[in-house]
Design a protein around this motif. Structure first.
Motif, short mmCIF file in Angstrom:
data_model
loop_
_atom_site.label_atom_id
_atom_site.label_comp_id
_atom_site.label_asym_id
_atom_site.label_seq_id
_atom_site.Cartn_x
_atom_site.Cartn_y
_atom_site.Cartn_z
N MET A 173 0.65 -1.34 -0.03
CA MET A 173 -0.04 -0.03 -0.10
C MET A 173 0.79 1.37 0.12
SD MET A 173 -2.64 1.21 2.96
CE MET A 173 -1.88 0.90 4.41
N ARG A 174 0.39 1.99 -0.92
CA ARG A 174 1.90 3.54 -1.25
C ARG A 174 0.48 4.95 -0.88
NH1 ARG A 174 1.39 7.97 -4.06
NH2 ARG A 174 -0.73 6.84 -5.25
N VAL A 175 1.30 5.04 0.84
CA VAL A 175 0.63 6.38 1.49
C VAL A 175 1.27 8.21 1.00
CG1 VAL A 175 0.88 7.15 3.65
CG2 VAL A 175 0.46 4.87 3.45
N ALA A 176 2.60 7.42 0.60
CA ALA A 176 3.48 8.87 0.06
C ALA A 176 2.41 9.13 -1.16
CB ALA A 176 5.26 8.69 0.12
N GLY A 177 2.05 10.27 -0.81
CA GLY A 177 1.54 10.97 -2.72
C GLY A 177 0.12 10.63 -2.41
N ALA A 178 -0.44 10.09 -1.13
CA ALA A 178 -1.66 9.20 -1.27
C ALA A 178 -3.16 10.56 -0.79
CB ALA A 178 -1.62 8.09 -1.28
N VAL A 179 -4.29 10.62 -1.58
CA VAL A 179 -4.66 11.02 -0.54
C VAL A 179 -5.97 10.11 0.47
CG1 VAL A 179 -7.11 12.31 -1.01
CG2 VAL A 179 -5.24 12.94 -2.56
N VAL A 180 -6.16 10.40 1.16
CA VAL A 180 -6.51 9.43 2.53
C VAL A 180 -7.94 10.02 2.78
CG1 VAL A 180 -6.35 8.00 4.63
CG2 VAL A 180 -4.00 8.69 2.88
N VAL A 181 -9.19 8.64 3.62
CA VAL A 181 -10.05 9.62 4.00
C VAL A 181 -10.08 8.51 5.30
CG1 VAL A 181 -12.30 9.75 3.94
CG2 VAL A 181 -11.29 10.48 2.06
N GLY B 143 -2.48 14.35 1.33
CA GLY B 143 -3.75 15.49 1.55
C GLY B 143 -4.63 14.20 2.64
N MET B 144 -5.62 14.98 3.74
CA MET B 144 -6.48 13.65 4.50
C MET B 144 -7.87 14.42 4.52
SD MET B 144 -3.91 11.90 7.49
CE MET B 144 -3.24 13.57 7.75
N LEU B 145 -9.28 13.50 4.40
CA LEU B 145 -10.16 13.67 5.07
C LEU B 145 -10.19 13.38 5.74
CD1 LEU B 145 -12.90 15.69 3.75
CD2 LEU B 145 -13.62 13.57 4.19
N ILE B 146 -10.69 13.69 7.74
CA ILE B 146 -11.05 13.47 8.41
C ILE B 146 -12.53 13.00 9.23
CG2 ILE B 146 -10.81 12.93 10.80
CD1 ILE B 146 -7.74 13.72 10.35
N ALA B 147 -13.09 12.00 9.68
CA ALA B 147 -14.94 12.25 9.67
C ALA B 147 -15.16 11.49 10.87
CB ALA B 147 -15.22 11.31 8.43
N PRO C 59 -2.91 19.39 2.92
CA PRO C 59 -4.26 19.87 3.30
C PRO C 59 -4.58 19.30 4.00
CG PRO C 59 -4.63 19.60 1.23
CD PRO C 59 -2.97 18.89 1.56
N VAL C 60 -4.96 19.34 5.37
CA VAL C 60 -6.06 18.05 6.15
C VAL C 60 -7.54 18.96 6.62
CG1 VAL C 60 -6.67 16.62 8.56
CG2 VAL C 60 -5.00 17.21 7.49
N VAL C 61 -8.84 18.53 5.99
CA VAL C 61 -10.31 18.76 6.17
C VAL C 61 -10.31 18.02 7.47
CG1 VAL C 61 -12.20 19.49 5.09
CG2 VAL C 61 -10.16 19.75 4.04
N GLY C 62 -11.61 18.28 8.20
CA GLY C 62 -12.48 17.74 8.88
C GLY C 62 -13.86 17.89 9.51
N VAL C 63 -14.71 16.82 9.14
CA VAL C 63 -16.51 17.17 9.02
C VAL C 63 -16.37 16.18 9.82
CG1 VAL C 63 -15.72 17.96 6.65
CG2 VAL C 63 -16.34 15.17 7.45
N CYS C 64 -17.47 16.79 10.18
CA CYS C 64 -18.51 16.14 10.85
C CYS C 64 -19.64 15.03 9.94
CB CYS C 64 -19.60 16.06 12.28
SG CYS C 64 -20.57 15.47 13.05
N SER C 65 -19.58 13.79 10.36
CA SER C 65 -19.85 12.60 9.67
C SER C 65 -20.78 10.95 10.81
CB SER C 65 -18.87 12.85 7.75
OG SER C 65 -19.41 11.86 7.28
#
Length: 147
Positions: A1-9, A32-36, A56-62
């Motif tokens: 599993m490649r993490v470097a350069g990956a967009v992660v949720v 980048g990451m999106l954390i829910a 960049p990291v974005v956080g949301v309630c979900s």
């Protein structure tokens, strides 16, 4: 599993924590990451802590038990950090990471993602603690509804 350069949720289930997982992805070079998280403010605070140039990291309630929330996460990630490479579910008893490059090209990607998220949730939450599935929220129902 490649993490470097990956967009992660990272979708955090009730009783789980995505903080360690998010820190590991950031240290491994995620793009980048999106954390829910189901609890208001938790993901947003973690995102503010980890956000940096180049990741960049974005956080949301979900709530990823809801297919509409999974669809909203896919849309939000696409708008703010790019196409998702890895979708993670973190529960009270573990975590599961799904690589989206494993999705078959001939299937509806969102329907297949909903099925994989459902499978991931069942792996990280013991059977006795899982919410009772309603017929409309099952992965097969989600696949059918999206066709």
């Amino acid at each position: 599993m490649r993490v470097a350069g990956a967009v992660v949720v990272i979708a955090v289930l009730s009783g789980g924590s995505g903080a360690d997982l998010a820190r590991r992805f950031a240290a491994a070079g995620a793009a980048g990451m999106l954390i829910a998280d189901q609890h208001p403010g938790v993901a947003e605070d973690l995102a503010a802590e980890l956000d940096r140039p180049g990741c960049p990291v974005v956080g949301v309630c979900s709530d990823v038990h809801q297919p509409s929330d999974v669809a909203a996460l896919v849309d939000t990630a696409g708008k703010h950090i790019g196409p998702i490479d890895l979708f993670c579910v973190a529960g009270p008893d573990g975590e599961r990471i799904v690589s989206l490059d494993e999705l078959p090209d001939h299937l509806d990607p969102l329907a297949e993602l909903l099925a994989l998220v459902g499978d991931a949730i069942s792996e990280v939450v013991p059977q006795q603690r899982q919410p009772s599935p309603s017929p409309a929220s099952s992965p097969s129902a989600a696949r059918t509804a999206l066709r």
